[in-house]
Design an enzyme around this catalytic site. Structure first.
Site, short mmCIF file in Angstrom:
data_model
loop_
_atom_site.label_atom_id
_atom_site.label_comp_id
_atom_site.label_asym_id
_atom_site.label_seq_id
_atom_site.Cartn_x
_atom_site.Cartn_y
_atom_site.Cartn_z
N ALA A 82 -7.96 7.35 20.03
CA ALA A 82 -7.84 7.22 21.49
C ALA A 82 -8.17 8.55 22.16
CB ALA A 82 -6.45 6.73 21.88
N ASP A 133 0.81 -1.21 0.00
CA ASP A 133 0.00 0.00 0.00
C ASP A 133 0.86 1.27 0.00
OD1 ASP A 133 -2.29 -1.46 -0.08
OD2 ASP A 133 -2.77 -1.25 2.05
N ASP A 168 -4.72 10.86 21.21
CA ASP A 168 -3.36 10.47 20.82
C ASP A 168 -3.02 11.02 19.44
OD1 ASP A 168 -3.01 9.14 23.16
OD2 ASP A 168 -2.94 7.13 22.32
N ARG A 207 2.59 6.18 -2.85
CA ARG A 207 3.67 6.97 -3.45
C ARG A 207 3.47 7.14 -4.95
NH1 ARG A 207 8.94 5.60 -5.24
NH2 ARG A 207 8.67 3.46 -4.53
N ASN A 250 -4.07 8.74 1.72
CA ASN A 250 -4.68 8.07 2.86
C ASN A 250 -5.09 9.09 3.92
OD1 ASN A 250 -4.96 5.35 2.39
ND2 ASN A 250 -3.18 4.71 3.56
N ASP A 251 -4.10 9.76 4.49
CA ASP A 251 -4.42 10.66 5.59
C ASP A 251 -3.29 11.61 5.93
OD1 ASP A 251 -2.63 8.98 7.20
OD2 ASP A 251 -4.30 7.58 7.30
#
Length: 287
Positions: free
Chosen positions: A205, A70, A170, A75, A140-141
Site C-alpha cells: 500500500a 504454513d 503501510d 517454524r 517467508n519474510d
C-alpha cells in the site's frame, strides 16, 4: 535398508494432530523407527512419541514432519536451519501452501521417503540483526509494518551501499522466493520460483510515486533505514512481531542459500501447487 531411522515431529499448537501422529507412530512401529517430539507438543497428546529437547530433536531426526499449516512449516524450517535434514509438510489446515501432502497420504509418503523415492527442494531464508543485537531469520519474510495511529512506514532502501529509493507505505517487506506467495503476494509482488537465488523488497500500500518491488541477488545486502518522518514500526519475522523500530534505526538484511530442504513427492511442480492453491486463472478475455 531404509534411510529413516528416526522421525521428528513438529506440531501445530492448537490443531488436532492425533490422527496424523497415530498414523506416523504405527508406520514407525512396523519398521523399528523411533518417533521423537518436543515435550510441550507430544506431551499434550496420548501417543508413544519420545519427548526430547530441541537440540536432540534436530541432532537425531533423519526426517522432520511438520503437522499443521504454513506457520508450523515455517517454524520447522527455522528449527532445522542450516542442516540438510529433509522436512515433510503435512497439511492439517485449509490452504497449507507449503505442505506437500494431506494426512491420508502419510503412509505411502513415509515409505517413499524411506525408500529414497523423493526429491528435496532447497529453501532460502533472510536474516537480520535487530538493534539489540538479536539475529532473526525468516523463510517467508521480514517486514517493517506500521502500527495503527503511529504513522506510515517511511523507509530508505540502500543496496550494497548504494541508496536507491525511499518508500512511504503501510509496510516494507523483504521476502524470500518462498515468501513471494505470502505477504509479498498480497502486496502485489511477483510469484517467484523457489529455485531462484534472490529475494524481494516490496512496499505494501505504497503512498509514494514509486511503488514497484525490487528483486535482489542473494549476494546483495539491503539496508532499510527508518526516515525521520516514519512512525514507530513493528518488525515482523514470518508474521510474528520480533521487535519495534523508531526513526533513525536501521535494519540490514541478507539472504541465506539452502537454509532448509523441503521434501517433494511425485510429479507435481511448484507451478501446479501455486495454480491450485492461489487459484490462478487465465483472463476471461482469452478463455
Amino acid at each position: 535398508m531404509g534411510m529413516v531411522k528416526t522421525v521428528g515431529l513438529v506440531l501445530h499448537p492448537q490443531r488436532d494432530s492425533k490422527v496424523a501422529i497415530d498414523t506416523i507412530v504405527e508406520w514407525a512401529r512396523s519398521r523399528d523407527v523411533t518417533v521423537l517430539g518436543l515435550p510441550d507438543e507430544v506431551g499434550r497428546i496420548d501417543c508413544s512419541a519420545v519427548a526430547v529437547d530441541h537440540s536432540t530433536l534436530v541432532d537425531r531426526a533423519d526426517l522432520l514432519v511438520s503437522l499443521g499449516g504454513d506457520g508450523t512449516m515455517l517454524r520447522t524450517m527455522r528449527l532445522i536451519l542450516g542442516r540438510k535434514t529433509p522436512v515433510l509438510g503435512v497439511n492439517l489446515g485449509k490452504l497449507g501452501f507449503l505442505a506437500e501432502i494431506d494426512v491420508d497420504e502419510l503412509p505411502p509418503a513415509l515409505s517413499a521417503i524411506d525408500n529414497h523415492d523423493y526429491t528435496v527442494e532447497p529453501r532460502m531464508a533472510v536474516r537480520a540483526t535487530l538493534p539489540d543485537g538479536t539475529a532473526v531469520t525468516a523463510f517467508n519474510d521480514i517486514a517493517l509494518v506500521r502500527i495503527p495511529g503511529d504513522g506510515l512506514s517511511a523507509v530508505s532502501i540502500t543496496v550494497e551501499g548504494h541508496p536507491f529509493v525511499r518508500y512511504a507505505a503501510d509496510a516494507v517487506i523483504v521476502a524470500t522466493p518462498t515468501g513471494s506467495t505470502a505477504y509479498s503476494f498480497s502486496a502485489g509482488g511477483p510469484i517467484v520460483s523457489p529455485t531462484v537465488e534472490g529475494f524481494l523488497v516490496v512496499p505494501a500500500a505504497a503512498h509514494s510515486s514509486f511503488n514497484r518491488a525490487l528483486v535482489l541477488s542473494a549476494d546483495e545486502r539491503v539496508v532499510l533505514d527508518l526516515l525521520p518522518t516514519s512512525g514507530r514500526l513493528a518488525v515482523e519475522v514470518d508474521g510474528g512481531v520480533a521487535a519495534h523500530l523508531t526513526p533513525g534505526d536501521a535494519l540490514g538484511v541478507t539472504a541465506i542459500r539452502a537454509a532448509a530442504w523441503v521434501v517433494r513427492l511425485g510429479p507435481k511442480s511448484f507451478y501446479d501447487r501455486a495454480r491450485r492453491k492461489l487459484r490462478v486463472n487465465g483472463s476471461a478475455e482469452v478463455d
